[in-house]
Design an enzyme around this catalytic site. Sequence first.
Site, PDB file in Angstrom:
ATOM      1  N   ASP A 156       0.794  -1.237   0.000  1.00  0.00           N
ATOM      2  CA  ASP A 156       0.000   0.000   0.000  1.00  0.00           C
ATOM      3  C   ASP A 156       0.822   1.281   0.000  1.00  0.00           C
ATOM      4  O   ASP A 156       0.355   2.330   0.426  1.00  0.00           O
ATOM      5  CB  ASP A 156      -0.915  -0.017   1.231  1.00  0.00           C
ATOM      6  CG  ASP A 156      -0.135  -0.231   2.525  1.00  0.00           C
ATOM      7  OD1 ASP A 156       1.085   0.002   2.520  1.00  0.00           O
ATOM      8  OD2 ASP A 156      -0.746  -0.637   3.528  1.00  0.00           O
ATOM      9  N   GLU A 178      -0.310  -9.052  -1.043  1.00  0.00           N
ATOM     10  CA  GLU A 178      -0.875  -8.463   0.186  1.00  0.00           C
ATOM     11  C   GLU A 178      -2.092  -7.604  -0.169  1.00  0.00           C
ATOM     12  O   GLU A 178      -2.185  -6.416   0.161  1.00  0.00           O
ATOM     13  CB  GLU A 178       0.154  -7.661   0.990  1.00  0.00           C
ATOM     14  CG  GLU A 178      -0.240  -7.487   2.446  1.00  0.00           C
ATOM     15  CD  GLU A 178       0.774  -6.730   3.275  1.00  0.00           C
ATOM     16  OE1 GLU A 178       0.720  -5.493   3.349  1.00  0.00           O
ATOM     17  OE2 GLU A 178       1.659  -7.375   3.860  1.00  0.00           O
ATOM     18  N   GLU A 234      -2.111   5.149   2.856  1.00  0.00           N
ATOM     19  CA  GLU A 234      -2.070   3.731   2.481  1.00  0.00           C
ATOM     20  C   GLU A 234      -3.441   3.146   2.147  1.00  0.00           C
ATOM     21  O   GLU A 234      -3.561   2.322   1.243  1.00  0.00           O
ATOM     22  CB  GLU A 234      -1.395   2.913   3.589  1.00  0.00           C
ATOM     23  CG  GLU A 234       0.113   3.164   3.739  1.00  0.00           C
ATOM     24  CD  GLU A 234       0.456   4.415   4.534  1.00  0.00           C
ATOM     25  OE1 GLU A 234      -0.466   5.088   5.058  1.00  0.00           O
ATOM     26  OE2 GLU A 234       1.659   4.743   4.632  1.00  0.00           O
ATOM     27  N   HIS A 265       6.332   5.434  13.151  1.00  0.00           N
ATOM     28  CA  HIS A 265       6.735   6.249  11.997  1.00  0.00           C
ATOM     29  C   HIS A 265       5.574   6.769  11.149  1.00  0.00           C
ATOM     30  O   HIS A 265       5.779   7.505  10.205  1.00  0.00           O
ATOM     31  CB  HIS A 265       7.635   5.418  11.077  1.00  0.00           C
ATOM     32  CG  HIS A 265       6.887   4.374  10.299  1.00  0.00           C
ATOM     33  ND1 HIS A 265       6.600   3.141  10.818  1.00  0.00           N
ATOM     34  CD2 HIS A 265       6.337   4.394   9.065  1.00  0.00           C
ATOM     35  CE1 HIS A 265       5.919   2.435   9.931  1.00  0.00           C
ATOM     36  NE2 HIS A 265       5.741   3.168   8.854  1.00  0.00           N
ATOM     37  N   ARG A 309       2.591   8.452   9.055  1.00  0.00           N
ATOM     38  CA  ARG A 309       2.259   9.853   8.766  1.00  0.00           C
ATOM     39  C   ARG A 309       1.080  10.339   9.602  1.00  0.00           C
ATOM     40  O   ARG A 309       1.066  11.489  10.059  1.00  0.00           O
ATOM     41  CB  ARG A 309       1.947  10.032   7.273  1.00  0.00           C
ATOM     42  CG  ARG A 309       3.205  10.114   6.428  1.00  0.00           C
ATOM     43  CD  ARG A 309       2.910  10.210   4.941  1.00  0.00           C
ATOM     44  NE  ARG A 309       4.122   9.921   4.182  1.00  0.00           N
ATOM     45  CZ  ARG A 309       4.825  10.827   3.517  1.00  0.00           C
ATOM     46  NH1 ARG A 309       4.436  12.069   3.463  1.00  0.00           N
ATOM     47  NH2 ARG A 309       5.934  10.464   2.876  1.00  0.00           N
ATOM     48  N   HIS A 323      13.118   5.425  12.570  1.00  0.00           N
ATOM     49  CA  HIS A 323      12.943   5.567  11.117  1.00  0.00           C
ATOM     50  C   HIS A 323      13.726   6.790  10.620  1.00  0.00           C
ATOM     51  O   HIS A 323      13.820   7.792  11.332  1.00  0.00           O
ATOM     52  CB  HIS A 323      11.441   5.732  10.862  1.00  0.00           C
ATOM     53  CG  HIS A 323      11.018   5.631   9.429  1.00  0.00           C
ATOM     54  ND1 HIS A 323      11.354   6.568   8.480  1.00  0.00           N
ATOM     55  CD2 HIS A 323      10.264   4.712   8.786  1.00  0.00           C
ATOM     56  CE1 HIS A 323      10.826   6.230   7.311  1.00  0.00           C
ATOM     57  NE2 HIS A 323      10.163   5.096   7.474  1.00  0.00           N
TER      58      HIS A 323
HETATM   59  C1  UD1 Z   1       6.706   4.866   3.565  1.00  0.00           C
HETATM   60  C2  UD1 Z   1       5.289   4.433   3.168  1.00  0.00           C
HETATM   61  C3  UD1 Z   1       4.582   3.798   4.338  1.00  0.00           C
HETATM   62  C4  UD1 Z   1       5.409   2.696   4.978  1.00  0.00           C
HETATM   63  C5  UD1 Z   1       6.795   3.223   5.289  1.00  0.00           C
HETATM   64  C6  UD1 Z   1       7.645   2.078   5.772  1.00  0.00           C
HETATM   65  C7  UD1 Z   1       4.206   5.891   1.508  1.00  0.00           C
HETATM   66  C8  UD1 Z   1       3.409   7.101   1.280  1.00  0.00           C
HETATM   67  N1  UD1 Z   1       4.527   5.629   2.781  1.00  0.00           N
HETATM   68  O1  UD1 Z   1       6.545   5.899   4.534  1.00  0.00           O
HETATM   69  O2  UD1 Z   1       3.367   3.234   3.877  1.00  0.00           O
HETATM   70  O3  UD1 Z   1       4.780   2.282   6.164  1.00  0.00           O
HETATM   71  O4  UD1 Z   1       7.392   3.773   4.099  1.00  0.00           O
HETATM   72  O5  UD1 Z   1       8.774   2.505   6.411  1.00  0.00           O
HETATM   73  O6  UD1 Z   1       4.551   5.225   0.574  1.00  0.00           O
HETATM   74  N2  UD1 Z   1      14.354   8.292   4.368  1.00  0.00           N
HETATM   75  C9  UD1 Z   1      15.723   8.190   4.254  1.00  0.00           C
HETATM   76  N3  UD1 Z   1      16.264   6.967   3.996  1.00  0.00           N
HETATM   77  C10 UD1 Z   1      15.518   5.842   3.874  1.00  0.00           C
HETATM   78  C11 UD1 Z   1      14.124   5.949   3.999  1.00  0.00           C
HETATM   79  C12 UD1 Z   1      13.552   7.183   4.228  1.00  0.00           C
HETATM   80  O7  UD1 Z   1      16.432   9.171   4.372  1.00  0.00           O
HETATM   81  O8  UD1 Z   1      16.078   4.757   3.658  1.00  0.00           O
HETATM   82  C13 UD1 Z   1      13.745   9.616   4.634  1.00  0.00           C
HETATM   83  C14 UD1 Z   1      13.750  10.532   3.408  1.00  0.00           C
HETATM   84  O9  UD1 Z   1      13.982  11.846   3.824  1.00  0.00           O
HETATM   85  C15 UD1 Z   1      12.304  10.396   2.914  1.00  0.00           C
HETATM   86  C16 UD1 Z   1      11.556  10.275   4.225  1.00  0.00           C
HETATM   87  O10 UD1 Z   1      12.388   9.439   5.017  1.00  0.00           O
HETATM   88  O11 UD1 Z   1      11.894  11.516   2.149  1.00  0.00           O
HETATM   89  C17 UD1 Z   1      10.172   9.706   4.144  1.00  0.00           C
HETATM   90  O12 UD1 Z   1      10.128   8.528   3.355  1.00  0.00           O
HETATM   91  P1  UD1 Z   1       8.763   8.118   2.595  1.00  0.00           P
HETATM   92  O13 UD1 Z   1       8.978   6.889   1.827  1.00  0.00           O
HETATM   93  O14 UD1 Z   1       8.242   9.311   1.858  1.00  0.00           O
HETATM   94  O15 UD1 Z   1       7.719   7.909   3.744  1.00  0.00           O
HETATM   95  P2  UD1 Z   1       7.703   6.888   4.947  1.00  0.00           P
HETATM   96  O16 UD1 Z   1       7.182   7.647   6.101  1.00  0.00           O
HETATM   97  O17 UD1 Z   1       8.988   6.177   5.049  1.00  0.00           O
HETATM   98  N1  UDP Z   2      12.183  -3.459  10.294  1.00  0.00           N
HETATM   99  C1  UDP Z   2      13.560  -3.583  10.113  1.00  0.00           C
HETATM  100  N2  UDP Z   2      14.390  -2.765  10.831  1.00  0.00           N
HETATM  101  C2  UDP Z   2      13.934  -1.843  11.702  1.00  0.00           C
HETATM  102  C3  UDP Z   2      12.525  -1.719  11.876  1.00  0.00           C
HETATM  103  C4  UDP Z   2      11.682  -2.521  11.148  1.00  0.00           C
HETATM  104  O1  UDP Z   2      14.020  -4.402   9.334  1.00  0.00           O
HETATM  105  O2  UDP Z   2      14.739  -1.154  12.318  1.00  0.00           O
HETATM  106  C5  UDP Z   2      11.292  -4.325   9.512  1.00  0.00           C
HETATM  107  C6  UDP Z   2      10.219  -5.038  10.290  1.00  0.00           C
HETATM  108  O3  UDP Z   2      10.693  -6.274  10.794  1.00  0.00           O
HETATM  109  C7  UDP Z   2       9.135  -5.226   9.247  1.00  0.00           C
HETATM  110  C8  UDP Z   2       9.284  -4.009   8.383  1.00  0.00           C
HETATM  111  O4  UDP Z   2      10.581  -3.485   8.616  1.00  0.00           O
HETATM  112  O5  UDP Z   2       9.402  -6.367   8.433  1.00  0.00           O
HETATM  113  C9  UDP Z   2       8.231  -3.016   8.739  1.00  0.00           C
HETATM  114  O6  UDP Z   2       8.533  -1.812   8.153  1.00  0.00           O
HETATM  115  P1  UDP Z   2       7.873  -0.453   8.604  1.00  0.00           P
HETATM  116  O7  UDP Z   2       7.453  -0.537  10.015  1.00  0.00           O
HETATM  117  O8  UDP Z   2       8.811   0.620   8.202  1.00  0.00           O
HETATM  118  O9  UDP Z   2       6.607  -0.349   7.631  1.00  0.00           O
HETATM  119  P2  UDP Z   2       5.102  -0.859   7.718  1.00  0.00           P
HETATM  120  O10 UDP Z   2       5.104  -2.322   7.939  1.00  0.00           O
HETATM  121  O11 UDP Z   2       4.452  -0.088   8.816  1.00  0.00           O
HETATM  122  O12 UDP Z   2       4.547  -0.444   6.397  1.00  0.00           O
END
Ligand code: UD1
Ligand code: UDP
Length: 382
Positions: free
Chosen positions: A98, A120, A134, A210, A212, A243
């Site tokens: 999602d 999923e 999502e 983490h 939004r 995160h």
């Molecule tokens: C995204 C997904 C969310 C999921 C989450 C898992 C969307 C809208 N949201 O949210 O569904 O639960 O991932 O973690 O698709 N960043 C880094 N390095 C990384 C990852 C993220 O620097 O490896 C920072 C960047 O500044 C980025 C920000 O995190 O712009 C947000 O990342 P983004 O993918 O937009 O949203 P998440 O909150 O991670």
């Molecule tokens: N996870 C990980 N390292 C971390 C935190 C989470 O590998 O430090 C894994 C966790 O085991 C799960 C996945 O990341 O498999 C979940 O990701 P996240 O919580 O970012 O996203 P969501 O499931 O809420 O979309």
Amino acid sequence: MEPLRVMTVFGTRPEAIKMAPLVLALKEREGIDCVCCVTGQHREMLDSALKIFGISPDYDLSIMQPGQSLSSIVSRTLHGLDDVLNEAAPDLVLVHGDTSTTFAGALSSFYHKIMVGHVEAGLRTYDRYSPYPEEMNRTLTGDLSSLHFCPTGQNRKNLAAEGISADVFVTGNTVIDAMKYTVKDNFEFFSPVLRDLKNNGRRTILLTAHRRENYGQPMQNILDAIVDIVTEFEDVDVVYPVHLSPSVQSVVYPALGDIERVHLIDPLDVDELHNLMAQSYLVLTDSGGLQEEAPSLGVPVLVLRRETERPEAVKAGTVKMAGVERQAIYDMTAELLTSSVSYEKMSRSVNPYGDGHACRRIIDAILWKFDRGGRPEEWSGE
Ligand code: UD1
Ligand code: UDP
């Protein structure tokens, strides 16, 4: 006969962890040519998951920007996938879950008239703003997909209520397949903090937050409750792999950075996270994935959200909704820290999300759809 060309498209940490066993299984299956494309919506967190499973993508769109907007993720993915889909010309694109990568991957495939399979599929809260974005991403992805791989029977019912009943398969969740690679007896932690937690005689609470929709006051309430918990319970450590989103880091470090027995650490590789979870007393989380993983390890979960699209483990009694109010989070945590009866009730190991064979079922269903195999066996999970 030409091999069937199946392209996986994913971009964030949870998608990578849940698609990784499927990529590996697709690569092994005869008659399938597996092409792996990542959007790079996450950079470090995606690369960490790819490394653990030994996957090198064929295409990497590298779209991530610091503090990215939803529109930028979608538009950069659509733009990047145009060339990739033209060049690779897959018979089928598989997306997962999602995220904005998921939705954009499905939309781009539709524009290219390529069939989409949704892994999923069918999770719903029926609140379009929670989880945001999502809930809308997965609903729209369902509409764009021709094959729907549901983790549970409940997910299939959700799709049926929306008029989606053709080519829907109950497979179990691929995350349970992924855990077969990561969870080990006598796992050696790389991180010194985790090695110490294992041996210090105190109880570990694993925390992740983490989402939004929790930005702002809900997140502040969660952090305040954590301070209350470690202040009251001296035999408890909280470990929080934070995160990398600036929106999360900028509030978590000032609030918890100096609190005794609260360990703020970088995101963990997934093998470390799963094995840390296995030895934790309790999980507090707003994550989707952790709600699925912890029940299979017999670790109770309190969900830091108002709703969940994963009611199966709540029904099984190993997950409870704690919400996002400071007092309720504290009270529910305190109950599990003080009452062995309450704790025992929640700490049974259950597997409502799969039996570790979801990937095989998904591939069987794909081959059936393309007239290359018989109707697949489904998973009996409710
Ligand atoms: C995204 C997904 C969310 C999921 C989450 C898992 C969307 C809208 N949201 O949210 O569904 O639960 O991932 O973690 O698709 N960043 C880094 N390095 C990384 C990852 C993220 O620097 O490896 C920072 C960047 O500044 C980025 C920000 O995190 O712009 C947000 O990342 P983004 O993918 O937009 O949203 P998440 O909150 O991670
Ligand atoms: N996870 C990980 N390292 C971390 C935190 C989470 O590998 O430090 C894994 C966790 O085991 C799960 C996945 O990341 O498999 C979940 O990701 P996240 O919580 O970012 O996203 P969501 O499931 O809420 O979309």
